[in-house]
Design an enzyme around this catalytic site. Structure first.
Site, PDB file in Angstrom:
ATOM      1  CE1 TYR A 135      23.656  25.028  49.893  1.00 20.65           C
ATOM      2  CE2 TYR A 135      24.063  23.768  51.893  1.00 20.65           C
ATOM      3  CZ  TYR A 135      23.378  24.769  51.222  1.00 20.65           C
ATOM      4  OH  TYR A 135      22.421  25.510  51.881  1.00 20.65           O
ATOM      5  CG  HIS A 194      17.603  23.931  49.319  1.00 22.22           C
ATOM      6  ND1 HIS A 194      18.802  23.475  48.815  1.00 22.22           N
ATOM      7  CD2 HIS A 194      17.878  25.172  49.821  1.00 22.22           C
ATOM      8  CE1 HIS A 194      19.746  24.364  49.018  1.00 22.22           C
ATOM      9  NE2 HIS A 194      19.199  25.418  49.611  1.00 22.22           N
TER      10      HIS A 194
END
Length: 328
Positions: free
Chosen positions: A54, A138
């Protein structure tokens, strides 16, 4: 508060997804990011989820800075492993990967044991923390073999050493998460966009299997990236333009909500929370106003008649648990 599996790690039932403060699609200032996080805290949110991906580290740095003055015993933080950030002087921006930040680093997929440890160490440095509570593998979609053979055992070892409290996987699909639930001893899986008023795929196997195994599920993407927050022409569904068929369905859901004196946003947050396997609903917010609205909507009871009509109209599967409104 809910506990993740058998880990003892507690999370608030509404949680903060920090991709937005990593400049997802458009930039937000440090001040706006901190105001959003302050609003989350004021609204009772105590679980915060981030990732190196992110904003190539920006989300972690901002989250860590905002939490620095809070009591460490009062909040839960999760981050993710699987992408290492390596410096680059290529220049330009990171918008090709969805973030409005300078492209100072490149992402390198790595679900090896060494990669997991290096990723976690770098995350702790960016966060300014000596530990995180939850670590997810992830998006291992295209790296399943390495994630199961090397990444998961590395997380299991970190958990047994007490370095992290809970481990799991986070993905935008339900199928591989179901495999994690069945084949490993994960405490939690984070399923984004696959258990919403529009997408019920997680209900087929993932949620029943998780419930049977005592594995917790965190649901992200309850608004399907925007369509269920504000259904209108041009709205996005899972980060792309919403197909006409889904827009029409979302508008039908909105009409039912308005008929029963509630909002589609409240219903979209209440629906996933009603499943007994779900420990928390994760909302991605980029401003204090968005956070306050989510907190308010989540706290607003949705009339039972709304759910009865959705089931009668076939807008929800008959097997989907729905919220039960306590009699006044």
């Amino acid at each position: 508060m809910s506990t993740l599996g058998r880990s003892g790690v507690e999370v608030s039932e509404l949680s903060f997804g920090a991709a937005g403060i990593g400049n997802l699609f458009t930039a937000v200032s440090d001040e706006q990011a901190y105001e959003a996080l302050d609003a989350a805290w004021a609204g009772g949110i105590r679980y915060f989820d981030t990732a190196p991906h992110y904003g190539i580290g920006l989300s972690e740095r901002r989250l860590g800075a905002a939490l620095r003055e809070r009591s460490r015993a009062e909040y839960t933080v999760s981050t993710k492993v699987g992408r290492l950030l390596e410096p680059t002087d290529a220049g330009g921006d990171d918008l090709a990967d969805g973030f409005a930040v300078p492209a100072t680093h490149r992402r390198v997929w790595d679900f090896s044991a060494d990669g997991v440890r290096r990723s976690l160490d770098a995350s702790l440095e960016r966060l300014g923390l000596d530990r995180v509570d939850v670590v997810y593998l992830h998006d291992p979609d295209d790296h399943a073999e390495q994630a199961f053979r090397e990444g998961y055992p590395a997380l299991e070892k970190l958990r047994s050493q007490g370095v992290v409290g809970a481990i799991g996987a986070g993905m935008n699909q339900a199928e591989m998460l179901t495999r994690f639930v069945r084949e490993t001893d994960v405490d939690v899986v984070l399923c984004a966009g696959r258990y919403t008023l529009l997408d019920h795929r997680a209900l087929t196997e993932l949620l029943p299997d998780a419930q049977e195994r005592g594995t917790s599920v965190v649901i992200g993407g309850a608004f399907n990236s925007g369509l269920l927050a504000d259904p209108r022409p041009g709205a996005t569904y899972n980060y792309a333009a919403a197909p006409t068929e889904l827009l029409d369905r979302a508008l039908r859901l909105k009409a039912v909500a308005e008929r029963h004196g509630t909002t589609l946003r409240a219903a979209a947050l209440a629906f996933p929370a009603a499943h007994p396997a779900v420990a928390s609903v994760l909302v991605g917010s980029r401003s204090a106003d968005e956070v306050r609205d989510c907190v308010q909507q989540f706290a607003t009871p949705v009339p039972s008649e709304f759910w009865v009509e959705l089931l009668a109209e076939g807008l929800l599967p008959a097997t989907a648990p729905v919220p039960v409104q306590e009699p006044s």
